[in-house]
Design a protein around this motif. Sequence first.
Motif, short mmCIF file in Angstrom:
data_model
loop_
_atom_site.label_atom_id
_atom_site.label_comp_id
_atom_site.label_asym_id
_atom_site.label_seq_id
_atom_site.Cartn_x
_atom_site.Cartn_y
_atom_site.Cartn_z
N ARG A 1 -21.34 -7.22 -16.18
CA ARG A 1 -20.52 -7.69 -15.06
C ARG A 1 -19.08 -7.97 -15.47
NH1 ARG A 1 -22.61 -9.88 -10.24
NH2 ARG A 1 -20.82 -11.28 -10.26
N THR A 2 -18.89 -8.57 -16.67
CA THR A 2 -17.52 -8.88 -17.10
C THR A 2 -16.71 -7.59 -17.30
OG1 THR A 2 -18.38 -9.00 -19.37
CG2 THR A 2 -18.11 -11.08 -18.17
N HIS A 3 -17.37 -6.56 -17.88
CA HIS A 3 -16.70 -5.28 -18.06
C HIS A 3 -16.39 -4.66 -16.71
CE1 HIS A 3 -16.77 -0.98 -19.95
NE2 HIS A 3 -15.57 -1.35 -19.55
N LEU A 4 -17.35 -4.78 -15.77
CA LEU A 4 -17.16 -4.22 -14.44
C LEU A 4 -15.99 -4.90 -13.72
CD1 LEU A 4 -18.08 -2.34 -12.16
CD2 LEU A 4 -19.76 -4.08 -11.50
N TYR A 5 -15.91 -6.23 -13.81
CA TYR A 5 -14.79 -6.96 -13.19
C TYR A 5 -13.45 -6.44 -13.73
CZ TYR A 5 -17.22 -10.70 -10.68
OH TYR A 5 -17.97 -11.42 -9.79
N ARG A 6 -13.36 -6.31 -15.07
CA ARG A 6 -12.11 -5.85 -15.68
C ARG A 6 -11.77 -4.43 -15.24
NH1 ARG A 6 -14.16 -8.45 -20.39
NH2 ARG A 6 -14.82 -6.43 -21.22
N LYS A 7 -12.78 -3.57 -15.20
CA LYS A 7 -12.56 -2.18 -14.82
C LYS A 7 -12.05 -2.08 -13.38
CE LYS A 7 -13.19 1.17 -16.67
NZ LYS A 7 -12.24 2.12 -17.33
N LEU A 8 -12.67 -2.82 -12.46
CA LEU A 8 -12.25 -2.77 -11.05
C LEU A 8 -10.84 -3.32 -10.87
CD1 LEU A 8 -15.52 -3.85 -9.22
CD2 LEU A 8 -14.67 -1.55 -9.62
N LYS A 9 -10.53 -4.38 -11.60
CA LYS A 9 -9.19 -4.94 -11.52
C LYS A 9 -8.16 -3.95 -12.03
CE LYS A 9 -6.54 -9.08 -12.66
NZ LYS A 9 -6.56 -10.41 -13.32
N GLN A 10 -8.51 -3.26 -13.12
CA GLN A 10 -7.61 -2.26 -13.70
C GLN A 10 -7.37 -1.11 -12.73
OE1 GLN A 10 -9.16 -0.55 -17.32
NE2 GLN A 10 -7.86 1.25 -17.16
N LEU A 11 -8.41 -0.72 -11.98
CA LEU A 11 -8.31 0.40 -11.05
C LEU A 11 -7.76 -0.01 -9.69
CD1 LEU A 11 -11.72 2.14 -11.85
CD2 LEU A 11 -9.46 2.95 -12.52
N GLY A 12 -7.63 -1.33 -9.45
CA GLY A 12 -7.14 -1.80 -8.16
C GLY A 12 -8.18 -1.72 -7.06
N VAL A 13 -9.46 -1.82 -7.42
CA VAL A 13 -10.55 -1.75 -6.45
C VAL A 13 -10.96 -3.17 -6.09
CG1 VAL A 13 -12.91 -0.99 -6.02
CG2 VAL A 13 -11.36 0.45 -7.36
N GLU A 14 -11.05 -3.47 -4.78
CA GLU A 14 -11.42 -4.81 -4.32
C GLU A 14 -12.83 -4.78 -3.73
OE1 GLU A 14 -8.47 -6.97 -2.09
OE2 GLU A 14 -6.91 -5.55 -2.70
N PRO A 15 -13.82 -5.33 -4.43
CA PRO A 15 -15.23 -5.27 -3.98
C PRO A 15 -15.46 -5.90 -2.62
CG PRO A 15 -15.08 -6.01 -6.26
CD PRO A 15 -13.69 -6.00 -5.72
#
Length: 251
Positions: A229-243
């Motif tokens: 989950r921590t890696h996923l949070y960082r990846k989405l933030k890096q890509l500009g994706v808002e869950p």
Amino acid sequence: MKAGSEDQKDWQMANILVVDDEMGIRELLSEILSDEGHVVEMAENAQQAREMRIAGTPDLVLLDIWMPDTDGVTLLKEWQRDGLLTMPVIMMSGHATIDTAVEATRIGALNFLEKPIALQKLLKAVQQGLSRGQEVARPQPTYFTRPAAPHDASPAPHIAASPVAGSAVMQPAIAPTAAPQTEPQRFNLSFDLPLREARDAFERAYFEHHLAREGGSMTRVAEKTGLERTHLYRKLKQLGVEPSKLGKKNL
């Protein structure tokens, strides 16, 4: 609501009240639960929590024990006394004794979380609380089915038990509706892009696809994609994706 079964929809999209006098904890819990697709309201003291409870019944309450005006156990007693303890309540504290936790459970609290709260413990307790709330709020009606007459192609109606003794109400049977098929998304990627941009574009579409399918649930997307989950949070933030926005699109 989100894609999936009815039960999944109900516990995924819930109204959760977070009561805690520490702003940092309120905001952290709100961010985590919002990423899971929930609607979160926040109260910084017992008085605000009282007003919000009178205004409506949340699906779940996360209630801090130690607060400056009225402590959480006292507020829990008030709700129990006034018949307002109709929702699951999870107590939180970083300094409570075992006796305090036992007392809160005896009054009607469903669970107790010790601060600092581990992410997985929080999500598991919230899921269990929402599932328990469903069981209490939704008793299943009893139906009696009349056998179909021979050569009768029409479905037999159901007879639902009536509150009036000796009577019954005829209701037509409703065939279950097949779940709508999700059309595959088409993704156009230009091979003329630099490798980094092409990779980012693909990853963005990849995660947006899974977030939309899972209704914005970070837990299930992490399981689907095989990421922590921590890696996923960082990846989405890096890509500009808002869950949270993707979850709302799939309602």
